[in-house]
Design an enzyme around this catalytic site. Structure first.
Site, PDB file in Angstrom:
ATOM      1  N   MET A 139      26.249   7.306-110.166  1.00 58.99           N
ATOM      2  CA  MET A 139      26.621   5.933-109.840  1.00 58.99           C
ATOM      3  C   MET A 139      27.000   5.750-108.364  1.00 58.99           C
ATOM      4  O   MET A 139      27.902   4.979-108.040  1.00 58.99           O
ATOM      5  CB  MET A 139      27.772   5.471-110.741  1.00 58.99           C
ATOM      6  CG  MET A 139      27.448   5.557-112.228  1.00 58.99           C
ATOM      7  SD  MET A 139      25.924   4.683-112.672  1.00 58.99           S
ATOM      8  CE  MET A 139      26.538   2.999-112.676  1.00 58.99           C
ATOM      9  N   ARG A 140      26.297   6.437-107.478  1.00 55.95           N
ATOM     10  CA  ARG A 140      26.499   6.246-106.046  1.00 55.95           C
ATOM     11  C   ARG A 140      25.150   5.974-105.402  1.00 55.95           C
ATOM     12  O   ARG A 140      24.128   6.545-105.824  1.00 55.95           O
ATOM     13  CB  ARG A 140      27.077   7.498-105.362  1.00 55.95           C
ATOM     14  CG  ARG A 140      28.349   8.026-105.935  1.00 55.95           C
ATOM     15  CD  ARG A 140      29.550   7.179-105.609  1.00 55.95           C
ATOM     16  NE  ARG A 140      29.748   6.962-104.191  1.00 55.95           N
ATOM     17  CZ  ARG A 140      30.620   6.075-103.706  1.00 55.95           C
ATOM     18  NH1 ARG A 140      31.320   5.319-104.527  1.00 55.95           N
ATOM     19  NH2 ARG A 140      30.791   5.927-102.414  1.00 55.95           N
ATOM     20  N   GLY A 182      26.790  11.822-119.425  1.00 58.45           N
ATOM     21  CA  GLY A 182      25.877  12.960-119.323  1.00 58.45           C
ATOM     22  C   GLY A 182      24.961  13.132-120.515  1.00 58.45           C
ATOM     23  O   GLY A 182      24.421  14.214-120.732  1.00 58.45           O
ATOM     24  N   SER A 183      24.741  12.050-121.286  1.00 62.42           N
ATOM     25  CA  SER A 183      23.862  12.209-122.449  1.00 62.42           C
ATOM     26  C   SER A 183      22.421  12.481-122.011  1.00 62.42           C
ATOM     27  O   SER A 183      21.685  13.210-122.689  1.00 62.42           O
ATOM     28  CB  SER A 183      23.935  10.980-123.362  1.00 62.42           C
ATOM     29  OG  SER A 183      23.334   9.862-122.773  1.00 62.42           O
ATOM     30  N   ASN A 184      22.013  11.922-120.881  1.00 66.31           N
ATOM     31  CA  ASN A 184      20.656  12.223-120.386  1.00 66.31           C
ATOM     32  C   ASN A 184      20.549  13.663-119.913  1.00 66.31           C
ATOM     33  O   ASN A 184      19.535  14.327-120.140  1.00 66.31           O
ATOM     34  CB  ASN A 184      20.276  11.253-119.263  1.00 66.31           C
ATOM     35  CG  ASN A 184      19.795   9.935-119.820  1.00 66.31           C
ATOM     36  OD1 ASN A 184      18.685   9.836-120.336  1.00 66.31           O
ATOM     37  ND2 ASN A 184      20.632   8.906-119.740  1.00 66.31           N
ATOM     38  N   ILE A 189      22.474   6.657-102.764  1.00 66.89           N
ATOM     39  CA  ILE A 189      22.196   7.877-101.993  1.00 66.89           C
ATOM     40  C   ILE A 189      21.532   7.505-100.659  1.00 66.89           C
ATOM     41  O   ILE A 189      21.164   6.351-100.426  1.00 66.89           O
ATOM     42  CB  ILE A 189      21.343   8.886-102.794  1.00 66.89           C
ATOM     43  CG1 ILE A 189      20.018   8.285-103.234  1.00 66.89           C
ATOM     44  CG2 ILE A 189      22.114   9.380-104.009  1.00 66.89           C
ATOM     45  CD1 ILE A 189      18.872   8.639-102.352  1.00 66.89           C
ATOM     46  N   HIS A 247      16.694   4.848-115.102  1.00 72.12           N
ATOM     47  CA  HIS A 247      17.285   3.509-114.999  1.00 72.12           C
ATOM     48  C   HIS A 247      17.055   2.745-116.308  1.00 72.12           C
ATOM     49  O   HIS A 247      15.946   2.786-116.864  1.00 72.12           O
ATOM     50  CB  HIS A 247      16.644   2.763-113.828  1.00 72.12           C
ATOM     51  CG  HIS A 247      17.227   1.397-113.637  1.00 72.12           C
ATOM     52  ND1 HIS A 247      18.452   1.194-113.039  1.00 72.12           N
ATOM     53  CD2 HIS A 247      16.770   0.186-114.003  1.00 72.12           C
ATOM     54  CE1 HIS A 247      18.728  -0.088-113.041  1.00 72.12           C
ATOM     55  NE2 HIS A 247      17.720  -0.742-113.613  1.00 72.12           N
ATOM     56  N   ASN A 253      15.248   9.602-110.797  1.00 65.90           N
ATOM     57  CA  ASN A 253      16.363   8.815-111.340  1.00 65.90           C
ATOM     58  C   ASN A 253      15.925   8.200-112.660  1.00 65.90           C
ATOM     59  O   ASN A 253      14.745   7.917-112.859  1.00 65.90           O
ATOM     60  CB  ASN A 253      16.724   7.706-110.344  1.00 65.90           C
ATOM     61  CG  ASN A 253      17.886   6.855-110.831  1.00 65.90           C
ATOM     62  OD1 ASN A 253      18.921   7.372-111.260  1.00 65.90           O
ATOM     63  ND2 ASN A 253      17.721   5.545-110.781  1.00 65.90           N
TER      64      ASN A 253
HETATM   65  C1  GRF Z   1      21.813   5.659-118.327  1.00 59.64           C
HETATM   66  O1  GRF Z   1      21.677   4.494-119.092  1.00 59.64           O
HETATM   67  C2  GRF Z   1      20.950   5.632-117.118  1.00 59.64           C
HETATM   68  O2  GRF Z   1      19.810   4.885-117.279  1.00 59.64           O
HETATM   69  C3  GRF Z   1      21.839   4.979-116.090  1.00 59.64           C
HETATM   70  O3  GRF Z   1      23.123   5.463-116.368  1.00 59.64           O
HETATM   71  C4  GRF Z   1      23.220   5.792-117.748  1.00 59.64           C
HETATM   72  C5  GRF Z   1      23.727   7.201-117.835  1.00 59.64           C
HETATM   73  O4  GRF Z   1      24.004   7.568-119.158  1.00 59.64           O
HETATM   74  N1  GRF Z   1      21.393   5.288-114.748  1.00 59.64           N
HETATM   75  P1  GRF Z   1      24.431   9.051-119.502  1.00 59.64           P
HETATM   76  O5  GRF Z   1      25.602   9.423-118.620  1.00 59.64           O
HETATM   77  O6  GRF Z   1      23.264   9.953-119.275  1.00 59.64           O
HETATM   78  O7  GRF Z   1      24.830   9.009-120.952  1.00 59.64           O
END
Ligand code: GRF
Length: 216
Positions: free
Chosen positions: A110-111, A32-34, A113, A129, A127
């Protein structure tokens, strides 16, 4: 058999006042860092939005702690409880509608959709990526970049389409690949850029959606 997802009305958008913060729903499966980068951008005034709810499909992930620390509600939808991907997506849409979500961010979801989610949030489902799409779609983007020995990789925020990691690109950032990089060191460098471009992309969408509100 009729597909019940057609009974779900689109997420509410027209009742939002011009100038009000964009109501976000986040989907996460991991650290969840993003998601946290989005929350920080909002706190700093760089993004005119509000995170209404975090949906996660795995228990005990760090994303939950990051949400709770900020008083953001979390909803656990365990994909193992749903017979099909579409059923899971119907539950996701229903949850987001409860929270009046206008725009959905897949932040490490990670699913795969389905059209159910896309139809509920047309042009408002994004999304992030960890590659410069269209290079290296899929779940091993970092490893593939290393294997291909590219000198530059990066990250992409894009609108979600049915084909995985293939929708229209909103924002990208380039990242150098260094000679001794491992997947961990490269991913860490890519994530620094992810945390910058994800809030930027959402702010772009927020401004577009606000313009739409004014013209309604
Ligand atoms: C990120 O690198 C994103 O690009 C990919 O999954 C990772 C999620 O990282 N889809 P986080 O959980 O937000 O740290």
């Amino acid at each position: 058999m009729p597909d019940t997802y057609s009974l779900i009305s689109p997420a509410p958008t027209t009742n939002m006042q011009p100038g009000s913060p964009l109501i976000l729903g986040i989907m996460a499966s991991g650290s969840g860092s993003n998601f946290e980068a989005v929350a920080i951008a909002i706190e700093n005034g760089d993004l005119h939005a509000k995170v209404a709810v975090l949906i996660h499909n795995k228990p005990d992930i760090q994303a939950i702690d990051r949400a709770q620390k900020r008083g953001i509600p979390t909803v656990f939808l365990d994909h193992l409880n749903y017979a099909t991907r579409a059923e899971l997506d119907r539950a996701i849409v229903a949850t987001f509608q409860t929270y009046q979500v206008e725009c959905v961010v897949m932040a490490g979801w990670m699913r795969v959709i389905t059209q159910v989610l896309i139809d509920a949030f047309p042009d408002r489902l994004i999304n992030i990526h960890p590659s410069l799409l269209p290079s290296f779609p899929g779940i091993h983007a970092i490893e593939q970049a290393l294997a291909a020995k590219v000198k530059i990789t990066g990250c992409t925020v894009h609108l979600v389409s049915l084909e995985v990691d293939a929708g229209p690109i909103l924002v990208q950032a380039a990242v150098p690949v260094l000679p001794n990089d491992t997947s961990e060191t490269l991913h860490a460098r890519v994530q620094i850029q992810e945390h910058l471009i994800l809030p930027q992309a959402i702010e772009l969408l927020a401004q577009k959606i606000n313009t739409d509100r004014i013209s309604l």
